[in-house]
Design a protein around this motif. Sequence first.
Motif, PDB file in Angstrom:
ATOM      1  N   LEU A 115       0.837  -1.204   0.000  1.00 59.34           N
ATOM      2  CA  LEU A 115       0.000   0.000   0.000  1.00 59.34           C
ATOM      3  C   LEU A 115       0.869   1.249   0.000  1.00 59.34           C
ATOM      4  CD1 LEU A 115      -2.214  -1.041   3.083  1.00 59.34           C
ATOM      5  CD2 LEU A 115      -2.528  -1.743   0.698  1.00 59.34           C
ATOM      6  N   LEU A 116       0.359   2.327  -0.570  1.00 59.44           N
ATOM      7  CA  LEU A 116       0.980   3.633  -0.343  1.00 59.44           C
ATOM      8  C   LEU A 116       0.716   3.986   1.109  1.00 59.44           C
ATOM      9  CD1 LEU A 116      -0.424   5.457  -3.503  1.00 59.44           C
ATOM     10  CD2 LEU A 116       1.943   4.688  -3.175  1.00 59.44           C
ATOM     11  N   PHE A 117       1.582   4.769   1.714  1.00 57.10           N
ATOM     12  CA  PHE A 117       1.374   5.118   3.120  1.00 57.10           C
ATOM     13  C   PHE A 117       1.756   6.565   3.399  1.00 57.10           C
ATOM     14  CE2 PHE A 117       3.293   5.570   7.404  1.00 57.10           C
ATOM     15  CZ  PHE A 117       2.118   5.490   8.137  1.00 57.10           C
ATOM     16  N   TYR A 118       0.833   7.279   4.053  1.00 51.64           N
ATOM     17  CA  TYR A 118       1.098   8.665   4.459  1.00 51.64           C
ATOM     18  C   TYR A 118       0.446   8.952   5.790  1.00 51.64           C
ATOM     19  CZ  TYR A 118       2.763   9.532  -0.227  1.00 51.64           C
ATOM     20  OH  TYR A 118       3.485   9.461  -1.389  1.00 51.64           O
ATOM     21  N   GLU A 119       1.033   9.875   6.537  1.00 55.55           N
ATOM     22  CA  GLU A 119       0.368  10.445   7.705  1.00 55.55           C
ATOM     23  C   GLU A 119      -0.016  11.873   7.349  1.00 55.55           C
ATOM     24  OE1 GLU A 119       2.177   7.984  11.461  1.00 55.55           O
ATOM     25  OE2 GLU A 119       3.193   9.849  10.920  1.00 55.55           O
ATOM     26  N   THR A 120      -1.235  12.247   7.712  1.00 58.07           N
ATOM     27  CA  THR A 120      -1.784  13.531   7.272  1.00 58.07           C
ATOM     28  C   THR A 120      -2.432  14.287   8.432  1.00 58.07           C
ATOM     29  OG1 THR A 120      -3.954  12.531   6.874  1.00 58.07           O
ATOM     30  CG2 THR A 120      -2.426  12.590   4.998  1.00 58.07           C
ATOM     31  N   SER A 121      -2.688  15.550   8.200  1.00 58.55           N
ATOM     32  CA  SER A 121      -3.588  16.308   9.070  1.00 58.55           C
ATOM     33  C   SER A 121      -4.548  17.100   8.194  1.00 58.55           C
ATOM     34  CB  SER A 121      -2.817  17.274   9.972  1.00 58.55           C
ATOM     35  OG  SER A 121      -3.736  18.155  10.609  1.00 58.55           O
ATOM     36  N   ALA A 122      -5.817  16.751   8.284  1.00 57.43           N
ATOM     37  CA  ALA A 122      -6.823  17.538   7.556  1.00 57.43           C
ATOM     38  C   ALA A 122      -6.904  18.922   8.181  1.00 57.43           C
ATOM     39  CB  ALA A 122      -8.181  16.847   7.616  1.00 57.43           C
ATOM     40  N   LYS A 123      -6.549  19.007   9.464  1.00 56.93           N
ATOM     41  CA  LYS A 123      -6.642  20.274  10.183  1.00 56.93           C
ATOM     42  C   LYS A 123      -5.605  21.282   9.685  1.00 56.93           C
ATOM     43  CE  LYS A 123      -6.951  22.168  14.832  1.00 56.93           C
ATOM     44  NZ  LYS A 123      -7.263  21.813  16.222  1.00 56.93           N
ATOM     45  N   THR A 124      -4.350  20.858   9.575  1.00 58.68           N
ATOM     46  CA  THR A 124      -3.307  21.777   9.103  1.00 58.68           C
ATOM     47  C   THR A 124      -3.103  21.680   7.593  1.00 58.68           C
ATOM     48  OG1 THR A 124      -1.511  20.169   9.317  1.00 58.68           O
ATOM     49  CG2 THR A 124      -2.051  21.481  11.279  1.00 58.68           C
ATOM     50  N   GLY A 125      -3.598  20.612   7.000  1.00 57.67           N
ATOM     51  CA  GLY A 125      -3.418  20.405   5.563  1.00 57.67           C
ATOM     52  C   GLY A 125      -2.169  19.601   5.240  1.00 57.67           C
ATOM     53  N   GLU A 126      -1.362  19.286   6.251  1.00 51.79           N
ATOM     54  CA  GLU A 126      -0.112  18.565   6.012  1.00 51.79           C
ATOM     55  C   GLU A 126      -0.337  17.257   5.259  1.00 51.79           C
ATOM     56  OE1 GLU A 126       2.213  18.057   9.568  1.00 51.79           O
ATOM     57  OE2 GLU A 126       3.853  17.081   8.494  1.00 51.79           O
ATOM     58  N   ASN A 127       0.378  17.122   4.147  1.00 55.61           N
ATOM     59  CA  ASN A 127       0.391  15.895   3.338  1.00 55.61           C
ATOM     60  C   ASN A 127      -0.915  15.554   2.626  1.00 55.61           C
ATOM     61  OD1 ASN A 127       2.944  14.906   3.214  1.00 55.61           O
ATOM     62  ND2 ASN A 127       2.787  13.585   5.000  1.00 55.61           N
ATOM     63  N   VAL A 128      -1.940  16.367   2.724  1.00 53.99           N
ATOM     64  CA  VAL A 128      -3.228  15.994   2.126  1.00 53.99           C
ATOM     65  C   VAL A 128      -3.125  15.980   0.593  1.00 53.99           C
ATOM     66  CG1 VAL A 128      -5.673  16.563   1.886  1.00 53.99           C
ATOM     67  CG2 VAL A 128      -4.550  16.796   4.116  1.00 53.99           C
ATOM     68  N   GLN A 129      -2.624  17.075   0.025  1.00 52.42           N
ATOM     69  CA  GLN A 129      -2.432  17.133  -1.422  1.00 52.42           C
ATOM     70  C   GLN A 129      -1.508  15.992  -1.884  1.00 52.42           C
ATOM     71  OE1 GLN A 129      -4.024  19.557  -3.234  1.00 52.42           O
ATOM     72  NE2 GLN A 129      -3.245  18.671  -5.148  1.00 52.42           N
ATOM     73  N   THR A 130      -0.478  15.748  -1.099  1.00 50.86           N
ATOM     74  CA  THR A 130       0.521  14.722  -1.419  1.00 50.86           C
ATOM     75  C   THR A 130      -0.108  13.337  -1.593  1.00 50.86           C
ATOM     76  OG1 THR A 130       2.031  15.974  -0.041  1.00 50.86           O
ATOM     77  CG2 THR A 130       2.747  13.774  -0.662  1.00 50.86           C
ATOM     78  N   VAL A 131      -1.049  12.995  -0.722  1.00 49.69           N
ATOM     79  CA  VAL A 131      -1.694  11.683  -0.800  1.00 49.69           C
ATOM     80  C   VAL A 131      -2.423  11.529  -2.139  1.00 49.69           C
ATOM     81  CG1 VAL A 131      -3.559  10.250   0.113  1.00 49.69           C
ATOM     82  CG2 VAL A 131      -2.047  11.450   1.686  1.00 49.69           C
ATOM     83  N   PHE A 132      -3.200  12.540  -2.486  1.00 50.63           N
ATOM     84  CA  PHE A 132      -3.986  12.446  -3.724  1.00 50.63           C
ATOM     85  C   PHE A 132      -3.063  12.438  -4.948  1.00 50.63           C
ATOM     86  CE2 PHE A 132      -7.186  13.661  -0.656  1.00 50.63           C
ATOM     87  CZ  PHE A 132      -8.293  12.942  -1.068  1.00 50.63           C
ATOM     88  N   GLU A 133      -1.982  13.221  -4.891  1.00 53.02           N
ATOM     89  CA  GLU A 133      -1.022  13.222  -5.991  1.00 53.02           C
ATOM     90  C   GLU A 133      -0.333  11.872  -6.129  1.00 53.02           C
ATOM     91  OE1 GLU A 133       0.033  17.946  -5.899  1.00 53.02           O
ATOM     92  OE2 GLU A 133       1.662  16.531  -5.509  1.00 53.02           O
ATOM     93  N   ALA A 134      -0.013  11.264  -4.992  1.00 58.09           N
ATOM     94  CA  ALA A 134       0.649   9.954  -5.029  1.00 58.09           C
ATOM     95  C   ALA A 134      -0.273   8.915  -5.663  1.00 58.09           C
ATOM     96  CB  ALA A 134       1.056   9.526  -3.624  1.00 58.09           C
ATOM     97  N   ILE A 135      -1.548   8.996  -5.318  1.00 61.47           N
ATOM     98  CA  ILE A 135      -2.512   8.073  -5.924  1.00 61.47           C
ATOM     99  C   ILE A 135      -2.618   8.333  -7.423  1.00 61.47           C
ATOM    100  CG2 ILE A 135      -4.969   7.524  -6.090  1.00 61.47           C
ATOM    101  CD1 ILE A 135      -5.123   7.485  -3.149  1.00 61.47           C
TER     102      ILE A 135
END
Length: 207
Positions: A180-200
Amino acid sequence: PKPSSSVKLVLLGEAAVGKSSLVLRFVNDDFQENKEPTIGAWSHRPSNFTLTLISAAFLTQKCNLPTRTIKFEIWDTAGQERFASLAPMYYRNAQSALVVYDITKPSSLTKAKHWVAELQRQASPGIVIALVGNKLDLAGPANEESGVTDTEEEETQGDEENRRAISTQEAKAYAEEEGLLFYETSAKTGENVQTVFEAIANAIPES
Ligand code: GTP
Ligand code: MG
């Protein structure tokens, strides 16, 4: 213009892990402290087509890659257990899935593993799955991993406590085992959110 393709994406995970919040951050770059659970209701947004159906919400958002544009058709499912049996309607024919857990809540990783197993058994064979540990902002300012403290008194780290209950290492090892792809995110701060969708988007084969 760049070639464009539509990609169906489903979000799965225990209630309140932040599935809708991740979508809200990705689609509208917004966050709500007290977001209501996803159930049957209906809403409309002017810019992005939003239709809430029983047990899931549907939204679309584009992701621009260097050589192509991916238009995500997002099914944001309800995490409450009573809706679990409806999930196959949403992951059927999905090319991608975000399986979300909350890094402060061990039961949510157990639930995530069940969803991964179900997807591997029942969803399309080539489905791209990302495991996402959300609420990274609750891991504390230094984002340190929680060591179990043997002492009675809890360790304090300034004003903000570290509420992490699932280590990055543990989840990452599981994700690697399962491919699986794996990321830790925060919807609150926005950290890594764009990154997850781009990786997919990047992992979806060009057709
Ligand atoms: P269901 O629709 O019931 O399955 O829940 P959900 O997974 O869609 O969770 P939702 O997005 O509704 O978020 C649940 C609660 O967690 C809300 O109060 C959010 O504000 C909060 N929340 C979501 N993401 C984060 C995050 O990254 N950090 C913090 N601190 N809170 C979050
Ligand atoms: Mg929701």
